[in-house]
Design a protein around this motif. Structure first.
Motif, PDB file in Angstrom:
ATOM      1  N   VAL A   5       0.852  -1.191   0.000  1.00 25.70           N
ATOM      2  CA  VAL A   5       0.000   0.000   0.000  1.00 25.70           C
ATOM      3  C   VAL A   5       0.886   1.238   0.000  1.00 25.70           C
ATOM      4  O   VAL A   5       1.652   1.452   0.940  1.00 25.70           O
ATOM      5  N   GLU A   6       0.751   2.041  -1.050  1.00 25.95           N
ATOM      6  CA  GLU A   6       1.538   3.270  -1.171  1.00 25.95           C
ATOM      7  C   GLU A   6       0.809   4.440  -0.513  1.00 25.95           C
ATOM      8  O   GLU A   6      -0.424   4.470  -0.452  1.00 25.95           O
ATOM      9  N   SER A   7       1.575   5.406  -0.076  1.00 24.00           N
ATOM     10  CA  SER A   7       1.019   6.644   0.454  1.00 24.00           C
ATOM     11  C   SER A   7       2.022   7.763   0.225  1.00 24.00           C
ATOM     12  O   SER A   7       3.200   7.506  -0.043  1.00 24.00           O
ATOM     13  N   GLY A   8       1.523   9.005   0.317  1.00 22.55           N
ATOM     14  CA  GLY A   8       2.416  10.151   0.224  1.00 22.55           C
ATOM     15  C   GLY A   8       2.375  10.906  -1.089  1.00 22.55           C
ATOM     16  O   GLY A   8       3.089  11.899  -1.252  1.00 22.55           O
ATOM     17  N   SER A  17       9.851  18.788  -2.615  1.00 24.23           N
ATOM     18  CA  SER A  17      10.168  17.431  -2.197  1.00 24.23           C
ATOM     19  C   SER A  17       8.907  16.719  -1.721  1.00 24.23           C
ATOM     20  O   SER A  17       7.946  17.353  -1.282  1.00 24.23           O
ATOM     21  N   ARG A  18       8.962  15.412  -1.790  1.00 23.47           N
ATOM     22  CA  ARG A  18       7.849  14.587  -1.301  1.00 23.47           C
ATOM     23  C   ARG A  18       8.407  13.215  -0.997  1.00 23.47           C
ATOM     24  O   ARG A  18       9.276  12.720  -1.711  1.00 23.47           O
ATOM     25  N   ARG A  19       7.892  12.597   0.073  1.00 22.86           N
ATOM     26  CA  ARG A  19       8.314  11.244   0.396  1.00 22.86           C
ATOM     27  C   ARG A  19       7.170  10.275   0.179  1.00 22.86           C
ATOM     28  O   ARG A  19       6.091  10.446   0.749  1.00 22.86           O
ATOM     29  N   LEU A  20       7.444   9.264  -0.619  1.00 25.63           N
ATOM     30  CA  LEU A  20       6.493   8.179  -0.798  1.00 25.63           C
ATOM     31  C   LEU A  20       6.818   7.056   0.181  1.00 25.63           C
ATOM     32  O   LEU A  20       7.994   6.786   0.444  1.00 25.63           O
ATOM     33  N   SER A  21       5.776   6.428   0.675  1.00 20.65           N
ATOM     34  CA  SER A  21       5.935   5.291   1.580  1.00 20.65           C
ATOM     35  C   SER A  21       5.163   4.106   1.028  1.00 20.65           C
ATOM     36  O   SER A  21       4.158   4.268   0.341  1.00 20.65           O
ATOM     37  N   CYS A  22       5.651   2.924   1.351  1.00 20.68           N
ATOM     38  CA  CYS A  22       4.974   1.703   0.951  1.00 20.68           C
ATOM     39  C   CYS A  22       4.988   0.755   2.147  1.00 20.68           C
ATOM     40  O   CYS A  22       6.053   0.437   2.672  1.00 20.68           O
ATOM     41  N   ALA A  23       3.807   0.338   2.558  1.00 14.02           N
ATOM     42  CA  ALA A  23       3.680  -0.593   3.664  1.00 14.02           C
ATOM     43  C   ALA A  23       3.416  -1.985   3.124  1.00 14.02           C
ATOM     44  O   ALA A  23       2.479  -2.175   2.332  1.00 14.02           O
ATOM     45  N   ALA A  24       4.225  -2.937   3.541  1.00 12.28           N
ATOM     46  CA  ALA A  24       4.094  -4.320   3.085  1.00 12.28           C
ATOM     47  C   ALA A  24       3.487  -5.175   4.184  1.00 12.28           C
ATOM     48  O   ALA A  24       3.786  -5.009   5.361  1.00 12.28           O
ATOM     49  N   ASN A  73      13.358  -2.904   7.179  1.00 12.49           N
ATOM     50  CA  ASN A  73      12.974  -4.315   7.199  1.00 12.49           C
ATOM     51  C   ASN A  73      12.234  -4.692   8.484  1.00 12.49           C
ATOM     52  O   ASN A  73      11.426  -5.617   8.487  1.00 12.49           O
ATOM     53  N   THR A  74      12.513  -3.975   9.551  1.00  5.42           N
ATOM     54  CA  THR A  74      11.834  -4.272  10.813  1.00  5.42           C
ATOM     55  C   THR A  74      10.345  -3.946  10.732  1.00  5.42           C
ATOM     56  O   THR A  74       9.497  -4.689  11.239  1.00  5.42           O
ATOM     57  N   ASN A  75      10.052  -2.822  10.097  1.00  6.03           N
ATOM     58  CA  ASN A  75       8.669  -2.368  10.007  1.00  6.03           C
ATOM     59  C   ASN A  75       8.043  -2.637   8.641  1.00  6.03           C
ATOM     60  O   ASN A  75       6.936  -2.170   8.374  1.00  6.03           O
ATOM     61  N   ASN A  76       8.760  -3.385   7.799  1.00  2.13           N
ATOM     62  CA  ASN A  76       8.220  -3.800   6.499  1.00  2.13           C
ATOM     63  C   ASN A  76       7.781  -2.610   5.664  1.00  2.13           C
ATOM     64  O   ASN A  76       6.646  -2.569   5.146  1.00  2.13           O
ATOM     65  N   ALA A  77       8.648  -1.626   5.561  1.00  2.00           N
ATOM     66  CA  ALA A  77       8.295  -0.406   4.849  1.00  2.00           C
ATOM     67  C   ALA A  77       9.379  -0.046   3.837  1.00  2.00           C
ATOM     68  O   ALA A  77      10.563  -0.358   4.021  1.00  2.00           O
ATOM     69  N   LEU A  78       8.944   0.611   2.788  1.00  2.00           N
ATOM     70  CA  LEU A  78       9.827   1.084   1.729  1.00  2.00           C
ATOM     71  C   LEU A  78       9.556   2.567   1.527  1.00  2.00           C
ATOM     72  O   LEU A  78       8.390   2.994   1.608  1.00  2.00           O
ATOM     73  N   TYR A  79      10.604   3.329   1.266  1.00  2.00           N
ATOM     74  CA  TYR A  79      10.445   4.768   1.117  1.00  2.00           C
ATOM     75  C   TYR A  79      11.147   5.269  -0.142  1.00  2.00           C
ATOM     76  O   TYR A  79      12.115   4.676  -0.610  1.00  2.00           O
TER      77      TYR A  79
END
Length: 114
Positions: A5-8, A17-24, A73-79
């Motif tokens: 799930v992407e957000s941002g 600037s903008r930061r995208l996040s992805c929750a796995a 990797n701990t929180n399963n997130a990508l930025y």
């Protein structure tokens, strides 16, 4: 299965600037590489940035030096931190994860305009 799930996303001015996040979630133990892709209308998706589980990164030529990718990797997130945005960076951005297959998020729109 892996859910992403992407957000941002949203509207940002040129130079901003903008930061995208992805929750796995789901079968995340199987994920190795992750990355961000973008797609323009009528075109195929292109790699923006990729990162291995150990942190090795690679970038598309047009974003090299502007869009650092990172993962937690701990929180399963990508930025993806997008800096010095240009109008041509406006696209739908997709989060990707590689496990037993390629998994994709639903995509999120980024618009760069004044």
């Amino acid at each position: 299965q892996v859910q992403l799930v992407e957000s941002g996303g949203g509207l940002v001015q040129p130079g901003g600037s903008r930061r995208l996040s992805c929750a796995a979630s789901g079968s995340i133990y199987a994920i190795t590489d992750m990355g961000w892709y973008r797609q323009y209308p009528g075109e195929v998706r292109e790699l923006v940035a990729g990162i291995t589980k150990s942190g090795f990164t690679n970038y598309g030529d047009s974003v090299q030096g502007r869009f650092p990718i990172s993962r937690d990797n701990t929180n399963n997130a990508l930025y993806l931190k997008m800096n010095n945005l240009k109008p041509e960076d406006g696209a739908v951005y997709y989060c990707n994860a590689v496990g037993r297959q390629h998994y994709w998020g639903q995509g999120i729109q980024v618009t760069v305009s004044s």
